[in-house]
Design a protein around this motif. Structure first.
Motif, PDB file in Angstrom:
ATOM      1  N   GLY A 123      62.888  31.013  30.379  1.00 19.88           N
ATOM      2  CA  GLY A 123      62.220  30.197  31.400  1.00 19.88           C
ATOM      3  C   GLY A 123      60.982  29.497  30.884  1.00 19.88           C
ATOM      4  N   GLU A 124      60.128  29.114  31.829  1.00 22.35           N
ATOM      5  CA  GLU A 124      58.888  28.422  31.485  1.00 22.35           C
ATOM      6  C   GLU A 124      57.796  29.426  31.195  1.00 22.35           C
ATOM      7  N   GLY A 125      57.025  29.162  30.209  1.00 17.07           N
ATOM      8  CA  GLY A 125      55.896  30.019  29.893  1.00 17.07           C
ATOM      9  C   GLY A 125      54.618  29.210  29.904  1.00 17.07           C
ATOM     10  N   ARG A 126      53.537  29.902  29.987  1.00 18.08           N
ATOM     11  CA  ARG A 126      52.222  29.272  29.861  1.00 18.08           C
ATOM     12  C   ARG A 126      51.449  30.033  28.803  1.00 18.08           C
ATOM     13  N   ALA A 127      50.561  29.346  28.142  1.00 20.97           N
ATOM     14  CA  ALA A 127      49.866  29.913  26.986  1.00 20.97           C
ATOM     15  C   ALA A 127      48.948  31.081  27.335  1.00 20.97           C
ATOM     16  N   ARG A 128      48.382  31.089  28.524  1.00 23.85           N
ATOM     17  CA  ARG A 128      47.430  32.146  28.900  1.00 23.85           C
ATOM     18  C   ARG A 128      48.051  33.031  29.967  1.00 23.85           C
ATOM     19  N   ASN A 129      48.107  34.320  29.697  1.00 20.89           N
ATOM     20  CA  ASN A 129      48.686  35.288  30.620  1.00 20.89           C
ATOM     21  C   ASN A 129      47.693  36.428  30.827  1.00 20.89           C
ATOM     22  N   VAL A 130      47.610  36.909  32.070  1.00 21.23           N
ATOM     23  CA  VAL A 130      46.640  37.940  32.422  1.00 21.23           C
ATOM     24  C   VAL A 130      47.326  38.977  33.305  1.00 21.23           C
ATOM     25  N   VAL A 131      47.057  40.257  33.031  1.00 20.90           N
ATOM     26  CA  VAL A 131      47.505  41.353  33.891  1.00 20.90           C
ATOM     27  C   VAL A 131      46.292  42.250  34.105  1.00 20.90           C
ATOM     28  N   ILE A 132      45.941  42.477  35.370  1.00 17.74           N
ATOM     29  CA  ILE A 132      44.803  43.323  35.711  1.00 17.74           C
ATOM     30  C   ILE A 132      45.309  44.463  36.580  1.00 17.74           C
ATOM     31  N   GLU A 133      44.966  45.683  36.219  1.00 12.37           N
ATOM     32  CA  GLU A 133      45.411  46.868  36.948  1.00 12.37           C
ATOM     33  C   GLU A 133      44.322  47.340  37.913  1.00 12.37           C
ATOM     34  N   PHE A 134      44.743  47.707  39.128  1.00  7.66           N
ATOM     35  CA  PHE A 134      43.850  48.264  40.140  1.00  7.66           C
ATOM     36  C   PHE A 134      44.425  49.590  40.618  1.00  7.66           C
ATOM     37  N   GLU A 135      43.617  50.385  41.259  1.00  7.26           N
ATOM     38  CA  GLU A 135      44.044  51.711  41.730  1.00  7.26           C
ATOM     39  C   GLU A 135      45.184  51.650  42.744  1.00  7.26           C
ATOM     40  N   SER A 136      45.301  50.529  43.462  1.00  4.16           N
ATOM     41  CA  SER A 136      46.350  50.402  44.484  1.00  4.16           C
ATOM     42  C   SER A 136      46.649  48.928  44.722  1.00  4.16           C
ATOM     43  N   PHE A 137      47.755  48.674  45.403  1.00  5.95           N
ATOM     44  CA  PHE A 137      48.102  47.313  45.802  1.00  5.95           C
ATOM     45  C   PHE A 137      47.003  46.747  46.698  1.00  5.95           C
ATOM     46  N   GLU A 138      46.498  47.583  47.604  1.00 10.52           N
ATOM     47  CA  GLU A 138      45.451  47.145  48.536  1.00 10.52           C
ATOM     48  C   GLU A 138      44.189  46.714  47.790  1.00 10.52           C
ATOM     49  N   ALA A 139      43.812  47.473  46.744  1.00 12.90           N
ATOM     50  CA  ALA A 139      42.628  47.118  45.959  1.00 12.90           C
ATOM     51  C   ALA A 139      42.847  45.813  45.200  1.00 12.90           C
ATOM     52  N   ALA A 140      44.035  45.625  44.645  1.00 15.65           N
ATOM     53  CA  ALA A 140      44.347  44.388  43.924  1.00 15.65           C
ATOM     54  C   ALA A 140      44.304  43.191  44.877  1.00 15.65           C
ATOM     55  N   LYS A 141      44.874  43.377  46.048  1.00 12.09           N
ATOM     56  CA  LYS A 141      44.882  42.298  47.049  1.00 12.09           C
ATOM     57  C   LYS A 141      43.460  42.010  47.539  1.00 12.09           C
ATOM     58  N   ALA A 142      42.667  43.062  47.730  1.00 11.49           N
ATOM     59  CA  ALA A 142      41.276  42.868  48.167  1.00 11.49           C
ATOM     60  C   ALA A 142      40.506  42.035  47.153  1.00 11.49           C
ATOM     61  N   TYR A 143      40.712  42.301  45.865  1.00 10.53           N
ATOM     62  CA  TYR A 143      40.068  41.492  44.822  1.00 10.53           C
ATOM     63  C   TYR A 143      40.513  40.034  44.917  1.00 10.53           C
ATOM     64  N   ALA A 144      41.824  39.826  44.958  1.00 11.49           N
ATOM     65  CA  ALA A 144      42.370  38.465  44.937  1.00 11.49           C
ATOM     66  C   ALA A 144      41.959  37.648  46.153  1.00 11.49           C
ATOM     67  N   MET A 145      41.737  38.297  47.270  1.00 14.00           N
ATOM     68  CA  MET A 145      41.391  37.606  48.511  1.00 14.00           C
ATOM     69  C   MET A 145      39.887  37.652  48.814  1.00 14.00           C
ATOM     70  N   SER A 146      39.103  38.201  47.904  1.00 16.55           N
ATOM     71  CA  SER A 146      37.674  38.400  48.154  1.00 16.55           C
ATOM     72  C   SER A 146      36.855  37.120  48.054  1.00 16.55           C
ATOM     73  N   GLN A 147      35.696  37.161  48.682  1.00 17.03           N
ATOM     74  CA  GLN A 147      34.739  36.063  48.585  1.00 17.03           C
ATOM     75  C   GLN A 147      34.225  35.954  47.151  1.00 17.03           C
ATOM     76  N   ASP A 148      34.086  37.102  46.480  1.00 22.28           N
ATOM     77  CA  ASP A 148      33.625  37.103  45.091  1.00 22.28           C
ATOM     78  C   ASP A 148      34.578  36.295  44.211  1.00 22.28           C
ATOM     79  N   TYR A 149      35.871  36.530  44.379  1.00 24.15           N
ATOM     80  CA  TYR A 149      36.848  35.797  43.569  1.00 24.15           C
ATOM     81  C   TYR A 149      36.929  34.332  44.015  1.00 24.15           C
ATOM     82  N   ALA A 150      36.766  34.079  45.307  1.00 23.30           N
ATOM     83  CA  ALA A 150      36.782  32.695  45.806  1.00 23.30           C
ATOM     84  C   ALA A 150      35.685  31.867  45.130  1.00 23.30           C
ATOM     85  N   GLU A 151      34.539  32.483  44.895  1.00 24.03           N
ATOM     86  CA  GLU A 151      33.445  31.783  44.209  1.00 24.03           C
ATOM     87  C   GLU A 151      33.838  31.458  42.769  1.00 24.03           C
TER      88      GLU A 151
END
Length: 95
Positions: A48-76
């Motif tokens: 398939g299609e690839g992109r040059a930069r790939n990132v995987v970040i682990e969190f304690e739970s799905f909820e914690a990962a989602k909280a990060y992704a949807m946070s005001q901190d990340y929005a900034e």
């Protein structure tokens, strides 16, 4: 409880602007207890299609990962990235 992961693949067109985004996003990752497992580095497209930069970040739970992704901190951080490239980001639950 399964861990949660933020998985991103990106194409960077403005490295300086992207670096400012990455620094701000790193602050949010630490705040939400994330651990980067993959951040750039060598890659090969196997299918398939690839992109040059790939990132995987682990969190304690799905909820914690989602909280990060949807946070005001990340929005900034996201605002700093506007116009600096393309990115796809998903939040997934581990097994």
């Amino acid at each position: 409880m399964p861990k949660g992961y933020v998985v991103a693949r990106a194409k960077v067109s403005n490295a300086t602007q992207w670096a400012a985004y990455a620094a701000k996003a790193s602050e949010a990752i630490r705040k939400f207890g994330g651990t980067p497992l993959v951040r750039g580095g060598m890659m090969t497209v196997a299918e398939g299609e690839g992109r040059a930069r790939n990132v995987v970040i682990e969190f304690e739970s799905f909820e914690a990962a989602k909280a990060y992704a949807m946070s005001q901190d990340y929005a900034e951080a996201r605002k700093l990235r506007e116009g600096a490239g393309e990115i796809d980001i998903v939040v997934v639950e581990g097994v």
